[in-house]
Design a protein around this motif. Structure first.
Motif, PDB file in Angstrom:
ATOM      1  N   ARG A  32     -11.220   0.968  -2.534  1.00 28.84           N
ATOM      2  CA  ARG A  32      -9.789   0.914  -2.202  1.00 28.84           C
ATOM      3  C   ARG A  32      -9.620   0.987  -0.693  1.00 28.84           C
ATOM      4  NH1 ARG A  32      -7.322   5.556  -5.986  1.00 28.84           N
ATOM      5  NH2 ARG A  32      -9.244   6.638  -5.303  1.00 28.84           N
ATOM      6  N   ASP A  33      -8.873   0.052  -0.133  1.00 23.35           N
ATOM      7  CA  ASP A  33      -8.708  -0.014   1.318  1.00 23.35           C
ATOM      8  C   ASP A  33      -7.988   1.207   1.885  1.00 23.35           C
ATOM      9  OD1 ASP A  33     -10.035  -2.396   1.518  1.00 23.35           O
ATOM     10  OD2 ASP A  33      -8.244  -3.642   1.680  1.00 23.35           O
ATOM     11  N   ASN A  34      -7.139   1.833   1.096  1.00 19.68           N
ATOM     12  CA  ASN A  34      -6.415   3.032   1.547  1.00 19.68           C
ATOM     13  C   ASN A  34      -6.987   4.275   0.863  1.00 19.68           C
ATOM     14  OD1 ASN A  34      -5.556   2.244  -0.986  1.00 19.68           O
ATOM     15  ND2 ASN A  34      -3.422   2.837  -0.651  1.00 19.68           N
ATOM     16  N   LEU A  35      -8.312   4.373   0.819  1.00 19.20           N
ATOM     17  CA  LEU A  35      -8.986   5.397   0.033  1.00 19.20           C
ATOM     18  C   LEU A  35      -8.581   6.811   0.443  1.00 19.20           C
ATOM     19  CD1 LEU A  35     -11.022   5.991  -2.199  1.00 19.20           C
ATOM     20  CD2 LEU A  35     -12.854   5.861  -0.476  1.00 19.20           C
ATOM     21  N   PHE A  36      -8.521   7.083   1.724  1.00 17.27           N
ATOM     22  CA  PHE A  36      -8.160   8.444   2.168  1.00 17.27           C
ATOM     23  C   PHE A  36      -6.774   8.822   1.663  1.00 17.27           C
ATOM     24  CE2 PHE A  36      -6.082  11.393   5.037  1.00 17.27           C
ATOM     25  CZ  PHE A  36      -7.012  12.413   5.143  1.00 17.27           C
ATOM     26  N   GLN A  37      -5.811   7.947   1.848  1.00 19.44           N
ATOM     27  CA  GLN A  37      -4.436   8.234   1.434  1.00 19.44           C
ATOM     28  C   GLN A  37      -4.335   8.392  -0.084  1.00 19.44           C
ATOM     29  OE1 GLN A  37      -5.317   5.827   3.598  1.00 19.44           O
ATOM     30  NE2 GLN A  37      -4.446   6.649   5.498  1.00 19.44           N
ATOM     31  N   GLU A  38      -5.082   7.568  -0.817  1.00 20.47           N
ATOM     32  CA  GLU A  38      -5.056   7.637  -2.280  1.00 20.47           C
ATOM     33  C   GLU A  38      -5.616   8.975  -2.777  1.00 20.47           C
ATOM     34  OE1 GLU A  38      -3.960   5.615  -4.576  1.00 20.47           O
ATOM     35  OE2 GLU A  38      -3.657   3.657  -3.617  1.00 20.47           O
ATOM     36  N   ILE A  39      -6.718   9.427  -2.175  1.00 22.45           N
ATOM     37  CA  ILE A  39      -7.309  10.697  -2.602  1.00 22.45           C
ATOM     38  C   ILE A  39      -6.411  11.871  -2.212  1.00 22.45           C
ATOM     39  CG2 ILE A  39      -9.298  12.227  -2.378  1.00 22.45           C
ATOM     40  CD1 ILE A  39     -11.022   9.781  -1.828  1.00 22.45           C
ATOM     41  N   ALA A  40      -5.851  11.811  -1.002  1.00 20.49           N
ATOM     42  CA  ALA A  40      -4.950  12.880  -0.565  1.00 20.49           C
ATOM     43  C   ALA A  40      -3.763  13.013  -1.507  1.00 20.49           C
ATOM     44  CB  ALA A  40      -4.471  12.599   0.862  1.00 20.49           C
ATOM     45  N   HIS A  41      -3.255  11.891  -1.981  1.00 19.36           N
ATOM     46  CA  HIS A  41      -2.140  11.922  -2.939  1.00 19.36           C
ATOM     47  C   HIS A  41      -2.612  12.447  -4.297  1.00 19.36           C
ATOM     48  CE1 HIS A  41       1.567  10.708  -4.919  1.00 19.36           C
ATOM     49  NE2 HIS A  41       0.838  10.087  -5.833  1.00 19.36           N
ATOM     50  N   GLU A  42      -3.805  12.055  -4.707  1.00 19.23           N
ATOM     51  CA  GLU A  42      -4.314  12.443  -6.020  1.00 19.23           C
ATOM     52  C   GLU A  42      -4.484  13.953  -6.143  1.00 19.23           C
ATOM     53  OE1 GLU A  42      -8.270  11.705  -8.862  1.00 19.23           O
ATOM     54  OE2 GLU A  42      -8.240  11.022  -6.778  1.00 19.23           O
ATOM     55  N   ILE A  43      -5.055  14.597  -5.133  1.00 20.21           N
ATOM     56  CA  ILE A  43      -5.371  16.019  -5.276  1.00 20.21           C
ATOM     57  C   ILE A  43      -4.115  16.892  -5.328  1.00 20.21           C
ATOM     58  CG2 ILE A  43      -7.655  15.801  -4.246  1.00 20.21           C
ATOM     59  CD1 ILE A  43      -6.573  16.921  -1.665  1.00 20.21           C
TER      60      ILE A  43
END
Length: 280
Positions: A32-43
């Motif tokens: 995912r190109d926005n991996l950091f943002q996606e994980i930050a939202h997930e947690i």
């Protein structure tokens, strides 16, 4: 943040807390190109679980599944010198001098996921080689679009006598079962890795250190986006790709790995990749 692939699922480490992701497809998760943002939202929707830290210790897997591992060569001056030295008798030394200065970098296929091991697993040396060394390397994770979104530690195991005999033997010197190690995690920072970051390696034999060394990323001749851009010029990676970026730490010419040696590679921010050397 760090993400670990374990036998029980994807574990996220953030600010000293550990979370088990609700997602299970490693390839889709990573690519995912926005991996950091996606994980930050997930947690934000996950509950921390301290027991997951022991899961990482006991059930850790290599952070690769549907990806390939590629590698860059002669990106540090020390690597250029070592390759020239090992190939001087075959007349191949000039090849390495030229590629170090050329616009096009040396890129080669290293391993499939099946030929890649994780931290705590065994790397292999070839039975038909007498001069084997580890190569500690910062390894990029690039998404299928070519964007660098994460980093891990790589060990590019190499048979220097085979490569030195003839540069055309590079695939045999580099690509064989358990010739690549990645791990322990994929580090996903908000900003690119600092070029002052240090890579260090320690090799122990019967609990005694027989080689150690370190180098900073800023000693690399080529920059990281440049290497990734060349890899993606005419090659596609539907699940993303891991790209080793070359080594600047090379043991002396009289050193070779032996069965039972322990190779430990550290990169600040990512962690430690530890492997024991074996042979089939």
């Amino acid at each position: 943040m760090k993400i670990y692939r374990t036998a029980q699922g994807i574990v996220i480490e953030s600010d000293g807390q550990f979370f088990l992701s609700n997602q299970h497809n490693w390839d889709n998760y990573l690519n995912r190109d926005n991996l950091f943002q996606e994980i930050a939202h997930e947690i934000k929707s996950l509950r921390p679980d301290g027991d997951l830290q022991s899961l990482i210790s006991t059930q850790l897997l290599a952070p690769i599944l549907g990806q390939e591992v590629w590698a860059s060569g002669v990106t540090y001056l020390r690597s250029r010198e070592a390759r020239m030295e090992e190939s001087k008798d075959s007349g191949g030394g000039d090849f390495y001098a030229k590629v170090y200065d050329a616009e096009r970098p040396e890129l080669f296929f290293k391993a499939t996921a099946a030929r890649t091991v994780g931290s705590g697993q065994t790397v292999l040396i070839r039975r038909d080689s007498k001069w084997n060394v580890p190569e500690p390397e910062l390894t990029l994770f690039c998404t299928s679009s070519g964007k660098i979104v994460g980093y891990t530690i790589g060990n590019d195991m190499s048979s220097r006598d085979i490569e030195g005999e003839n540069p055309l033997y590079l695939p045999q010197a580099k690509s064989y079962d358990a010739s690549a190690a990645l791990g322990p995690c994929v580090w996903v920072p908000e900003i690119p890795i600092a070029l002052e970051t240090e890579i260090s390696i320690q090799i122990k034999r019967e609990a005694e250190t027989v080689f150690s060394g370190n180098i900073q990323l800023n000693r690399m001749k080529r920059n990281l986006p440049e290497l990734a851009s060349w890899l993606f010029r005419e090659t596609s990676f539907p699940n993303g790709v891991f790209l080793m970026t070359g080594t600047g730490v090379v043991p002396p010419n009289d050193f070779t790995l032996l069965v039972g040696d322990e190779v430990s590679i550290q990169i600040a921010g990512i962690g430690e990749l530890v492997n024991v050397v074996g042979i089939r």
